[in-house]
Design a protein around this motif. Structure first.
Motif, short mmCIF file in Angstrom:
data_model
loop_
_atom_site.label_atom_id
_atom_site.label_comp_id
_atom_site.label_asym_id
_atom_site.label_seq_id
_atom_site.Cartn_x
_atom_site.Cartn_y
_atom_site.Cartn_z
N LYS A 40 48.89 -31.01 10.20
CA LYS A 40 49.79 -30.58 11.26
C LYS A 40 49.46 -29.18 11.62
O LYS A 40 48.86 -28.32 11.27
CB LYS A 40 51.13 -30.17 10.27
CG LYS A 40 51.84 -31.12 9.64
CD LYS A 40 53.01 -30.96 9.13
CE LYS A 40 53.77 -31.93 8.37
NZ LYS A 40 55.01 -31.52 7.67
N ILE A 41 49.81 -29.14 13.20
CA ILE A 41 49.56 -27.78 13.81
C ILE A 41 50.98 -27.32 14.39
O ILE A 41 51.61 -28.14 15.09
CB ILE A 41 48.55 -28.02 14.89
CG1 ILE A 41 47.13 -28.48 14.42
CG2 ILE A 41 48.46 -26.79 15.61
CD1 ILE A 41 46.26 -28.86 15.39
N TYR A 42 51.12 -26.06 14.07
CA TYR A 42 52.38 -25.55 14.63
C TYR A 42 52.04 -24.93 15.68
O TYR A 42 51.26 -23.86 15.75
CB TYR A 42 53.05 -24.66 13.31
CG TYR A 42 53.43 -25.17 12.14
CD1 TYR A 42 54.68 -25.84 12.07
CD2 TYR A 42 52.56 -25.63 11.20
CE1 TYR A 42 55.09 -26.59 10.99
CE2 TYR A 42 52.77 -26.11 9.93
CZ TYR A 42 54.07 -26.69 9.86
OH TYR A 42 54.49 -27.43 8.94
N VAL A 43 52.66 -24.96 16.90
CA VAL A 43 52.67 -24.22 17.99
C VAL A 43 53.86 -23.77 18.70
O VAL A 43 54.80 -24.22 18.40
CB VAL A 43 51.92 -25.52 18.94
CG1 VAL A 43 51.76 -24.63 20.42
CG2 VAL A 43 50.79 -26.16 18.79
N ARG A 44 53.68 -22.55 19.05
CA ARG A 44 54.89 -21.84 19.64
C ARG A 44 54.22 -21.10 20.78
O ARG A 44 53.10 -20.47 20.93
CB ARG A 44 55.40 -20.78 18.79
CG ARG A 44 56.86 -20.06 19.40
CD ARG A 44 57.22 -19.14 18.24
NE ARG A 44 58.61 -18.72 18.74
CZ ARG A 44 58.61 -17.60 19.60
NH1 ARG A 44 57.67 -17.25 19.93
NH2 ARG A 44 59.72 -17.38 19.87
N TRP A 45 54.99 -21.25 22.20
CA TRP A 45 54.39 -20.93 23.19
C TRP A 45 55.37 -20.38 24.30
O TRP A 45 56.61 -20.94 24.16
CB TRP A 45 53.31 -21.61 24.14
CG TRP A 45 53.71 -22.72 24.97
CD1 TRP A 45 53.69 -22.73 26.16
CD2 TRP A 45 54.02 -24.22 24.30
NE1 TRP A 45 54.12 -23.81 26.66
CE2 TRP A 45 54.53 -24.71 25.51
CE3 TRP A 45 54.25 -24.66 23.16
CZ2 TRP A 45 54.83 -26.11 25.56
CZ3 TRP A 45 54.62 -25.99 23.29
CH2 TRP A 45 54.82 -26.73 24.39
N GLN A 46 54.95 -19.47 25.26
CA GLN A 46 55.84 -18.86 26.26
C GLN A 46 55.33 -19.34 27.70
O GLN A 46 54.26 -19.33 27.92
CB GLN A 46 55.56 -17.44 26.31
CG GLN A 46 56.37 -16.65 27.32
CD GLN A 46 56.18 -15.18 27.36
OE1 GLN A 46 56.81 -14.55 28.13
NE2 GLN A 46 55.64 -14.52 26.38
N GLU A 50 58.58 -20.90 33.86
CA GLU A 50 60.02 -21.12 33.70
C GLU A 50 61.07 -20.05 33.69
O GLU A 50 61.96 -20.33 34.49
CB GLU A 50 60.09 -22.41 32.63
CG GLU A 50 59.29 -23.39 32.91
CD GLU A 50 59.20 -24.46 31.78
OE1 GLU A 50 60.08 -25.19 31.82
OE2 GLU A 50 58.28 -24.38 31.01
N PRO A 51 60.92 -19.07 33.15
CA PRO A 51 60.31 -18.64 31.85
C PRO A 51 60.93 -19.53 30.66
O PRO A 51 62.30 -19.42 30.85
CB PRO A 51 60.36 -17.35 31.65
CG PRO A 51 61.53 -16.73 32.48
CD PRO A 51 61.71 -18.01 33.52
N GLN A 52 60.35 -19.66 29.55
CA GLN A 52 61.08 -20.69 28.67
C GLN A 52 59.94 -20.45 27.51
O GLN A 52 58.64 -20.36 27.49
CB GLN A 52 61.17 -21.93 28.90
CG GLN A 52 61.97 -22.86 27.86
CD GLN A 52 63.70 -22.20 27.56
OE1 GLN A 52 63.83 -21.41 26.79
NE2 GLN A 52 64.13 -22.56 28.71
#
Length: 157
Positions: A40-46, A50-52
């Motif tokens: 598994k790879i956990y990804v969180r990004w900005q 959009e900004p989102q």
């Protein structure tokens, strides 16, 4: 871990930003050496346009892990010889709208697309809620490009 992404604005506001690249590169991400292949790879990004803020878990199936363990004979343009090579990188490209596409690739082997994932919005916002909802801003050049051409949502799915 963390990685970085580049916002690429075509010269003279030309080019076509729609869709994924035919031959994705290694990028500016985070390099992890000496680790087992992930499940598994956990990804969180900005997303700056959009900004989102988005988050997701990318499941790496055994079939993808097997692709990375398989050696292949390939002609390598770097040194002009046939070599035995492996696909040793997982590349995750991120797009506005919370879309991510994953490829496996190696220095001399062509990339193989393995999955597309739709992220969910992370309500904490940027910096895990520690910025008071303040997003990083686009450069003036990138902002002008987005204002002129818009964001081609849907072209990355």
């Amino acid at each position: 871990m963390s990685g970085t992404a580049a916002i690429q604005t075509p010269p003279n506001n030309g080019g076509n930003p729609k869709g994924w690249p035919e031959n994705p590169g290694w990028g500016k991400g985070k390099y992890v050496t000496g680790a087992d292949l992930p499940k598994k790879i956990y990804v969180r990004w900005q997303s700056l346009v959009e900004p989102q803020t988005y988050k997701m878990v990318i499941e790496i199936p055994e079939s993808t892990r097997e692709l990375m363990r398989r050696e292949e004979k390939v002609f390598c343009a770097f040194d002009g010889k046939f070599i035995t090579d492996y696909r040793e990188a997982l590349v995750v490209n991120l797009a506005p709208g919370g879309i991510a596409k994953v490829w496996v690739l190696g220095p001399c082997l062509p990339p193989i697309e393995v999955t597309t994932v739709k992220a969910e919005i992370d309500p904490r916002g940027p910096y895990e809620g520690k910025s008071g909802g303040k997003y990083d801003s686009l450069t003036d050049v990138s902002k002008a490009y987005v204002e002129k051409f818009g964001v081609p949502y849907g072209s990355w799915e």
